[in-house]
Design an enzyme around this catalytic site. Structure first.
Site, PDB file in Angstrom:
ATOM      1  N   ILE A  25      48.589 -41.285  95.091  1.00 60.42           N
ATOM      2  CA  ILE A  25      49.613 -42.335  95.081  1.00 60.42           C
ATOM      3  C   ILE A  25      50.299 -42.180  93.722  1.00 60.42           C
ATOM      4  O   ILE A  25      49.637 -42.063  92.686  1.00 60.42           O
ATOM      5  CB  ILE A  25      48.994 -43.735  95.278  1.00 60.42           C
ATOM      6  CG1 ILE A  25      50.022 -44.870  95.168  1.00 60.42           C
ATOM      7  CG2 ILE A  25      47.847 -44.000  94.321  1.00 60.42           C
ATOM      8  CD1 ILE A  25      49.455 -46.256  95.561  1.00 60.42           C
ATOM      9  N   SER A  26      51.618 -42.135  93.714  1.00 60.49           N
ATOM     10  CA  SER A  26      52.342 -41.858  92.465  1.00 60.49           C
ATOM     11  C   SER A  26      52.163 -42.983  91.451  1.00 60.49           C
ATOM     12  O   SER A  26      51.908 -44.134  91.802  1.00 60.49           O
ATOM     13  CB  SER A  26      53.833 -41.694  92.751  1.00 60.49           C
ATOM     14  OG  SER A  26      54.055 -40.749  93.764  1.00 60.49           O
ATOM     15  N   GLN A  27      52.351 -42.617  90.190  1.00 58.73           N
ATOM     16  CA  GLN A  27      52.367 -43.591  89.083  1.00 58.73           C
ATOM     17  C   GLN A  27      53.433 -44.667  89.374  1.00 58.73           C
ATOM     18  O   GLN A  27      54.530 -44.334  89.837  1.00 58.73           O
ATOM     19  CB  GLN A  27      52.742 -42.817  87.820  1.00 58.73           C
ATOM     20  CG  GLN A  27      52.817 -43.624  86.559  1.00 58.73           C
ATOM     21  CD  GLN A  27      53.420 -42.806  85.417  1.00 58.73           C
ATOM     22  OE1 GLN A  27      54.099 -41.800  85.654  1.00 58.73           O
ATOM     23  NE2 GLN A  27      53.189 -43.228  84.207  1.00 58.73           N
TER      24      GLN A  27
END
Ligand code: SAH
Length: 220
Positions: free
Chosen positions: A61-63
Protein backbone atom coordinates in the site's frame (compact mmCIF):
# COMPACT_ATOMS: atom_id res chain seq x y z
CA UNK A 1 -6.38 1.38 22.03
CA UNK A 2 -5.03 3.59 19.27
CA UNK A 3 -7.19 6.52 18.27
CA UNK A 4 -7.06 6.20 14.50
CA UNK A 5 -8.93 9.42 13.81
CA UNK A 6 -6.35 11.46 15.75
CA UNK A 7 -3.55 9.66 13.94
CA UNK A 8 -5.24 10.42 10.64
CA UNK A 9 -5.51 14.14 11.44
CA UNK A 10 -1.84 14.19 12.42
CA UNK A 11 -0.92 12.39 9.20
CA UNK A 12 -2.73 15.05 7.14
CA UNK A 13 -0.98 17.88 8.99
CA UNK A 14 2.55 16.52 9.30
CA UNK A 15 2.96 14.28 6.26
CA UNK A 16 0.85 16.16 3.71
CA UNK A 17 0.16 19.84 4.50
CA UNK A 18 3.60 20.43 6.05
CA UNK A 19 5.19 19.06 2.86
CA UNK A 20 3.39 21.43 0.56
CA UNK A 21 0.22 19.57 -0.40
CA UNK A 22 -2.52 22.15 -0.22
CA UNK A 23 -5.37 20.98 -2.47
CA UNK A 24 -8.29 21.18 -0.01
CA UNK A 25 -10.15 18.34 -1.76
CA UNK A 26 -7.17 16.03 -1.38
CA UNK A 27 -6.53 16.95 2.26
CA UNK A 28 -10.23 16.53 3.06
CA UNK A 29 -10.40 13.10 1.38
CA UNK A 30 -7.20 11.92 3.09
CA UNK A 31 -8.66 13.10 6.38
CA UNK A 32 -11.89 11.20 5.83
CA UNK A 33 -10.83 7.83 4.42
CA UNK A 34 -9.57 5.44 7.12
CA UNK A 35 -6.33 3.66 6.19
CA UNK A 36 -6.41 0.95 8.86
CA UNK A 37 -9.13 -1.19 7.18
CA UNK A 38 -6.92 -1.46 4.09
CA UNK A 39 -4.00 -3.21 5.81
CA UNK A 40 -3.86 -6.59 7.56
CA UNK A 41 -4.55 -6.86 11.29
CA UNK A 42 -0.85 -7.07 12.13
CA UNK A 43 -0.16 -3.79 10.29
CA UNK A 44 -3.01 -1.70 11.69
CA UNK A 45 -0.86 -0.15 14.41
CA UNK A 46 1.35 1.25 11.63
CA UNK A 47 -1.51 2.38 9.37
CA UNK A 48 -0.61 6.09 9.67
CA UNK A 49 3.16 5.67 9.49
CA UNK A 50 4.98 7.79 6.94
CA UNK A 51 5.75 5.03 4.45
CA UNK A 52 4.46 2.14 2.37
CA UNK A 53 3.35 -1.06 4.13
CA UNK A 54 3.26 -4.68 2.95
CA UNK A 55 -0.12 -6.09 1.89
CA UNK A 56 -0.94 -9.54 0.47
CA UNK A 57 0.76 -11.16 -2.50
CA UNK A 58 4.09 -9.36 -2.01
CA UNK A 59 2.56 -5.98 -2.92
CA UNK A 60 2.46 -2.70 -0.99
CA UNK A 61 0.00 0.00 0.00
CA UNK A 62 1.64 3.28 -1.04
CA UNK A 63 2.91 5.89 1.41
CA UNK A 64 0.08 8.33 2.30
CA UNK A 65 2.07 11.27 0.88
CA UNK A 66 2.45 9.52 -2.47
CA UNK A 67 -1.28 8.73 -2.69
CA UNK A 68 -2.13 12.37 -1.94
CA UNK A 69 0.49 13.66 -4.37
CA UNK A 70 -0.80 11.50 -7.22
CA UNK A 71 -4.40 12.53 -6.60
CA UNK A 72 -3.29 16.17 -6.56
CA UNK A 73 -1.28 15.80 -9.79
CA UNK A 74 -4.25 14.08 -11.45
CA UNK A 75 -6.40 17.08 -10.42
CA UNK A 76 -9.25 14.77 -9.48
CA UNK A 77 -12.46 16.76 -9.11
CA UNK A 78 -16.10 16.14 -8.22
CA UNK A 79 -17.94 14.55 -11.14
CA UNK A 80 -14.82 12.88 -12.56
CA UNK A 81 -14.64 9.33 -13.85
CA UNK A 82 -11.31 7.86 -12.78
CA UNK A 83 -9.38 4.75 -13.77
CA UNK A 84 -6.80 3.32 -11.37
CA UNK A 85 -4.31 0.68 -12.46
CA UNK A 86 -3.12 -1.33 -9.47
CA UNK A 87 -5.94 -1.48 -6.92
CA UNK A 88 -3.71 -3.25 -4.36
CA UNK A 89 -5.35 -2.74 -0.98
CA UNK A 90 -7.98 -0.43 -2.47
CA UNK A 91 -6.88 2.53 -0.33
CA UNK A 92 -5.97 4.94 -3.14
CA UNK A 93 -9.18 4.06 -4.99
CA UNK A 94 -11.18 4.87 -1.85
CA UNK A 95 -9.43 8.24 -1.50
CA UNK A 96 -10.19 9.08 -5.14
CA UNK A 97 -13.78 7.87 -4.74
CA UNK A 98 -14.18 10.32 -1.87
CA UNK A 99 -13.72 13.12 -4.44
CA UNK A 100 -14.73 11.74 -7.86
CA UNK A 101 -18.08 10.51 -9.16
CA UNK A 102 -16.89 7.00 -10.03
CA UNK A 103 -13.64 5.06 -9.78
CA UNK A 104 -12.77 2.00 -11.85
CA UNK A 105 -9.84 0.07 -10.41
CA UNK A 106 -8.01 -2.98 -11.75
CA UNK A 107 -5.53 -5.37 -10.19
CA UNK A 108 -3.83 -8.24 -11.96
CA UNK A 109 -3.97 -10.31 -8.77
CA UNK A 110 -7.43 -11.79 -8.22
CA UNK A 111 -7.01 -12.13 -4.45
CA UNK A 112 -6.17 -8.41 -4.06
CA UNK A 113 -9.12 -7.38 -6.23
CA UNK A 114 -11.44 -9.59 -4.15
CA UNK A 115 -10.12 -8.23 -0.84
CA UNK A 116 -10.45 -4.64 -2.07
CA UNK A 117 -14.02 -5.29 -3.24
CA UNK A 118 -14.92 -6.66 0.19
CA UNK A 119 -13.46 -3.59 1.91
CA UNK A 120 -15.39 -1.19 -0.36
CA UNK A 121 -18.59 -3.06 0.43
CA UNK A 122 -18.08 -3.09 4.17
CA UNK A 123 -17.06 0.59 4.24
CA UNK A 124 -20.05 1.59 2.09
CA UNK A 125 -18.23 2.87 -1.04
CA UNK A 126 -20.79 2.31 -3.78
CA UNK A 127 -19.01 4.27 -6.52
CA UNK A 128 -16.02 1.95 -7.07
CA UNK A 129 -15.90 -0.86 -9.63
CA UNK A 130 -13.13 -3.43 -9.21
CA UNK A 131 -11.96 -6.04 -11.64
CA UNK A 132 -9.09 -8.44 -12.14
CA UNK A 133 -7.03 -8.02 -15.28
CA UNK A 134 -4.15 -6.31 -17.02
CA UNK A 135 -4.60 -2.61 -16.39
CA UNK A 136 -1.97 -1.63 -18.96
CA UNK A 137 -4.76 -2.17 -21.49
CA UNK A 138 -7.12 0.11 -19.58
CA UNK A 139 -10.86 -0.45 -19.24
CA UNK A 140 -12.21 0.37 -22.73
CA UNK A 141 -15.91 -0.19 -21.90
CA UNK A 142 -15.75 2.47 -19.15
CA UNK A 143 -13.65 5.03 -21.10
CA UNK A 144 -13.21 7.95 -21.53
CA UNK A 145 -11.75 8.91 -18.16
CA UNK A 146 -11.13 12.37 -16.72
CA UNK A 147 -8.16 10.92 -14.85
CA UNK A 148 -6.06 7.77 -15.02
CA UNK A 149 -3.71 6.95 -12.15
CA UNK A 150 -1.24 4.07 -12.30
CA UNK A 151 -0.12 2.79 -8.90
CA UNK A 152 2.71 0.67 -10.33
CA UNK A 153 5.72 1.69 -12.42
CA UNK A 154 6.28 0.84 -16.08
CA UNK A 155 8.82 1.54 -18.82
CA UNK A 156 6.59 4.06 -20.60
CA UNK A 157 3.06 5.43 -20.86
CA UNK A 158 0.98 3.00 -22.96
CA UNK A 159 -0.68 4.69 -25.96
CA UNK A 160 -3.82 2.66 -25.31
CA UNK A 161 -4.20 4.44 -21.94
CA UNK A 162 -3.66 7.88 -23.48
CA UNK A 163 -6.42 6.96 -25.92
CA UNK A 164 -8.82 6.32 -23.01
CA UNK A 165 -8.42 9.87 -21.64
CA UNK A 166 -11.19 12.40 -22.20
CA UNK A 167 -10.11 15.69 -23.80
CA UNK A 168 -8.64 17.63 -20.89
CA UNK A 169 -8.05 14.36 -19.02
CA UNK A 170 -4.90 13.75 -16.96
CA UNK A 171 -2.88 10.54 -16.63
CA UNK A 172 -0.38 10.17 -13.78
CA UNK A 173 2.03 7.26 -13.84
CA UNK A 174 5.46 6.29 -12.46
CA UNK A 175 7.73 5.79 -15.47
CA UNK A 176 11.29 4.52 -15.37
CA UNK A 177 13.81 2.48 -17.30
CA UNK A 178 14.55 0.38 -14.21
CA UNK A 179 12.12 -1.89 -12.35
CA UNK A 180 12.11 -0.12 -8.98
CA UNK A 181 12.92 3.55 -9.64
CA UNK A 182 10.68 5.90 -11.58
CA UNK A 183 9.64 9.49 -12.09
CA UNK A 184 6.00 10.50 -11.86
CA UNK A 185 4.83 11.62 -15.28
CA UNK A 186 1.66 13.59 -15.97
CA UNK A 187 0.19 13.39 -19.47
CA UNK A 188 -2.66 15.79 -20.27
CA UNK A 189 -4.81 15.25 -23.35
CA UNK A 190 -5.14 18.85 -24.46
CA UNK A 191 -6.75 18.03 -27.81
CA UNK A 192 -7.83 14.76 -29.42
CA UNK A 193 -4.39 14.20 -30.92
CA UNK A 194 -2.26 16.49 -28.71
CA UNK A 195 -0.77 15.41 -25.38
CA UNK A 196 1.37 17.41 -22.96
CA UNK A 197 3.87 15.50 -20.84
CA UNK A 198 5.44 16.76 -17.60
CA UNK A 199 7.98 14.94 -15.43
CA UNK A 200 7.50 15.35 -11.67
CA UNK A 201 8.75 13.61 -8.48
CA UNK A 202 11.24 10.73 -8.30
CA UNK A 203 9.47 7.71 -6.78
CA UNK A 204 9.84 3.95 -6.19
CA UNK A 205 6.79 1.84 -7.01
CA UNK A 206 6.35 -1.91 -7.50
CA UNK A 207 6.53 -2.97 -11.16
CA UNK A 208 3.60 -2.67 -13.54
CA UNK A 209 3.42 -6.12 -15.10
CA UNK A 210 1.40 -6.49 -18.28
CA UNK A 211 1.27 -6.39 -22.05
CA UNK A 212 2.20 -2.67 -22.11
CA UNK A 213 4.24 -2.82 -18.88
CA UNK A 214 7.16 -4.97 -17.84
CA UNK A 215 5.99 -8.11 -19.62
CA UNK A 216 6.48 -11.47 -18.02
CA UNK A 217 6.39 -11.67 -14.24
CA UNK A 218 8.55 -14.81 -14.26
CA UNK A 219 11.52 -12.68 -15.34
CA UNK A 220 11.63 -10.90 -11.97
N1 SAH B 1 -3.04 1.72 -5.01
C1 SAH B 1 -2.62 0.63 -4.17
C2 SAH B 1 -1.15 0.34 -4.29
C3 SAH B 1 -0.99 -0.92 -5.02
S1 SAH B 1 0.64 -1.52 -5.30
C4 SAH B 1 -3.04 0.87 -2.73
O1 SAH B 1 -3.52 1.95 -2.43
O2 SAH B 1 -2.92 -0.06 -1.94
C5 SAH B 1 0.52 -1.82 -7.03
C6 SAH B 1 -0.47 -2.85 -7.49
O3 SAH B 1 -0.38 -2.90 -8.91
C7 SAH B 1 -0.21 -4.27 -7.02
O4 SAH B 1 -1.31 -4.72 -6.28
C8 SAH B 1 -0.04 -5.08 -8.31
O5 SAH B 1 -0.64 -6.36 -8.27
C9 SAH B 1 -0.73 -4.19 -9.32
N2 SAH B 1 -0.36 -4.35 -10.73
C10 SAH B 1 0.87 -4.49 -11.27
N3 SAH B 1 0.77 -4.58 -12.61
C11 SAH B 1 -0.55 -4.46 -12.93
C12 SAH B 1 -1.30 -4.46 -14.15
N4 SAH B 1 -0.72 -4.60 -15.35
N5 SAH B 1 -2.63 -4.33 -14.07
C13 SAH B 1 -3.27 -4.20 -12.89
N6 SAH B 1 -2.61 -4.19 -11.70
C14 SAH B 1 -1.28 -4.32 -11.72
Amino acid sequence: MADFSQQRDAMVRHQLAARGLHDPRVLDAMGRVPREPFVGASMQAFAYDDGPLPIDAGQTISQPYIVARMVELARIAPGDRVLEIGAGSGYAAAVMAAIAARVFTIDRIERLAALARGRFESLGYDNIDVRTGDGTQGWPEAAPFDAIVASAGGPGVPDVLKGQLAIGGRLVMPVGASLHAQQLVRVTRVEAARFETEAKDHVAFVPLIGVFGWGDEAAY
